[in-house]
Motif scaffolding. Structure first.
Motif, mmCIF file in Angstrom:
data_model
loop_
_atom_site.group_PDB
_atom_site.id
_atom_site.type_symbol
_atom_site.label_atom_id
_atom_site.label_comp_id
_atom_site.label_asym_id
_atom_site.label_seq_id
_atom_site.Cartn_x
_atom_site.Cartn_y
_atom_site.Cartn_z
ATOM 1 N N MET A 108 0.828 -1.208 0.000
ATOM 2 C CA MET A 108 0.000 0.000 0.000
ATOM 3 C C MET A 108 0.859 1.253 0.000
ATOM 4 O O MET A 108 0.550 2.238 -0.682
ATOM 5 C CB MET A 108 -0.919 -0.008 1.223
ATOM 6 N N ASN A 109 1.953 1.239 0.741
ATOM 7 C CA ASN A 109 2.815 2.412 0.845
ATOM 8 C C ASN A 109 3.565 2.675 -0.453
ATOM 9 O O ASN A 109 3.713 3.827 -0.886
ATOM 10 C CB ASN A 109 3.810 2.224 1.988
ATOM 11 N N GLU A 110 4.002 1.606 -1.107
ATOM 12 C CA GLU A 110 4.859 1.750 -2.281
ATOM 13 C C GLU A 110 4.068 1.899 -3.579
ATOM 14 O O GLU A 110 4.465 2.644 -4.474
ATOM 15 C CB GLU A 110 5.787 0.532 -2.381
ATOM 16 N N PHE A 111 2.938 1.198 -3.675
ATOM 17 C CA PHE A 111 2.247 1.123 -4.961
ATOM 18 C C PHE A 111 0.843 1.744 -4.968
ATOM 19 O O PHE A 111 0.249 1.882 -6.036
ATOM 20 C CB PHE A 111 2.137 -0.337 -5.409
ATOM 21 N N LYS A 112 0.337 2.121 -3.794
ATOM 22 C CA LYS A 112 -1.030 2.636 -3.756
ATOM 23 C C LYS A 112 -1.142 3.970 -3.019
ATOM 24 O O LYS A 112 -2.123 4.242 -2.348
ATOM 25 C CB LYS A 112 -1.958 1.603 -3.095
ATOM 26 N N GLY A 113 -0.140 4.794 -3.115
ATOM 27 C CA GLY A 113 -0.253 6.151 -2.594
ATOM 28 C C GLY A 113 0.242 6.387 -1.192
ATOM 29 O O GLY A 113 0.191 7.519 -0.718
ATOM 30 N N GLY A 114 0.695 5.337 -0.508
ATOM 31 C CA GLY A 114 1.308 5.562 0.796
ATOM 32 C C GLY A 114 0.372 5.359 1.958
ATOM 33 O O GLY A 114 -0.844 5.418 1.847
ATOM 34 N N THR A 115 0.953 5.107 3.111
ATOM 35 C CA THR A 115 0.213 4.969 4.364
ATOM 36 C C THR A 115 0.951 5.766 5.420
ATOM 37 O O THR A 115 2.117 5.509 5.708
ATOM 38 C CB THR A 115 0.070 3.496 4.787
ATOM 39 N N ALA A 116 0.305 6.740 6.031
ATOM 40 C CA ALA A 116 0.975 7.632 6.972
ATOM 41 C C ALA A 116 1.314 6.943 8.271
ATOM 42 O O ALA A 116 2.302 7.248 8.907
ATOM 43 C CB ALA A 116 0.088 8.849 7.248
ATOM 44 N N SER A 117 0.484 5.992 8.690
ATOM 45 C CA SER A 117 0.720 5.337 9.969
ATOM 46 C C SER A 117 0.085 3.968 9.958
ATOM 47 O O SER A 117 -0.925 3.736 9.294
ATOM 48 C CB SER A 117 0.127 6.160 11.115
ATOM 49 N N ALA A 118 0.660 3.056 10.708
ATOM 50 C CA ALA A 118 0.088 1.723 10.804
ATOM 51 C C ALA A 118 -1.238 1.763 11.540
ATOM 52 O O ALA A 118 -2.021 0.820 11.475
ATOM 53 C CB ALA A 118 1.054 0.787 11.533
ATOM 54 N N ALA A 119 -1.511 2.832 12.249
ATOM 55 C CA ALA A 119 -2.729 2.914 13.054
ATOM 56 C C ALA A 119 -3.725 3.904 12.473
ATOM 57 O O ALA A 119 -4.653 4.322 13.130
ATOM 58 C CB ALA A 119 -2.385 3.300 14.492
ATOM 59 N N THR A 120 -3.516 4.333 11.236
ATOM 60 C CA THR A 120 -4.465 5.234 10.590
ATOM 61 C C THR A 120 -5.003 4.602 9.335
ATOM 62 O O THR A 120 -4.420 3.671 8.783
ATOM 63 C CB THR A 120 -3.797 6.580 10.227
#
Length: 224
Positions: free
Chosen positions: A202-214
């Motif tokens: 998700m972080n690399e190919f789908k726009g990123g993830t700001a936090s594991a808990a968000t």
């Protein structure tokens, strides 16, 4: 006199042997047990308080006492724990197509990793390492479905993540259960590592993830 002594010894020996035979054939428990741990087998439940099977007092083994009697000890230094991330809430594998499809649709609403958010950077690093070792041969290092196996012509039909409407939960679900021609990787990755790979995707190919808990926003313009 000598014969009398011999007769007494013989009678004593016969009586002793008879007593031994009779006592060994009795139905009652012996009055004294020399090795109670062997006579009374002890099978500890690691999640319950340990008690001696042959007495009423609590187990006094120091390692158990420190854990309020629990026998589930932490792994010995240098060994590899089976589930060090403490993730035990994963559902059983679906038994049929209907269960699988229902589980897959439900997984799309999962946008939060159960891992500790404070370890996000390390989790993404490990997720990248595992993805490159486990997934990139088919999915490609760029997530475009053009891994070395696909480019060799031995396999085809691997989708590009950019063209898929996926969430953190659905990527994780496929890793655990498989989908279409892809089999389950639950046997190759620990419960925590499955989430790390999904987070990296998700972080690399789908726009990123700001936090594991968000929440991780899915690409609403992508097609299935």
């Amino acid at each position: 006199m000598l014969n009398m002594k011999r007769n007494i010894l013989k009678i004593t020996a016969v009586l002793g042997f008879a007593s031994l035979v009779l006592s060994s054939c009795g139905n009652g428990n012996p009055p004294l047990v020399w090795f109670p741990d062997m006579y009374f087998p002890v099978a500890y439940d690691p999640l319950q308080k340990a008690e001696d099977a042959y007495s009423k007092h609590d187990n006094e083994i120091p390692a158990f006492v420190k854990q309020n009697g629990a026998t589930g000890l932490t792994p010995v230094e240098g060994t590899v724990p089976q589930d060090k991330d403490g993730i035990f809430a994963e559902a059983l594998l679906p038994k049929n197509v209907d269960e699988y499809n229902a589980g897959y649709e439900a997984s799309k609403s999962v946008t939060v990793s159960p891992l500790n958010a404070a370890n996000l950077e390390k989790d993404l690093e490990r997720g990248k390492l595992l993805y490159e070792k486990t997934c990139a041969a088919c999915h490609g290092t760029a997530g475009d479905g053009q891994g070395s196996i696909v480019q060799s012509g031995a396999y085809s039909g691997v989708p590009n993540y950019a063209d898929r409407q996926v969430t953190l939960g659905s990527v994780h679900y496929v890793i655990v259960n498989g989908r279409n021609a892809m089999g389950s990787y639950a046997g190759q990755l620990s419960p925590g590592d499955r989430w790390r790979v999904a987070m990296y995707v998700m972080n690399e190919f789908k726009g990123g993830t700001a936090s594991a808990a968000t929440a991780v926003a899915s690409d609403s313009t992508a097609t299935k």
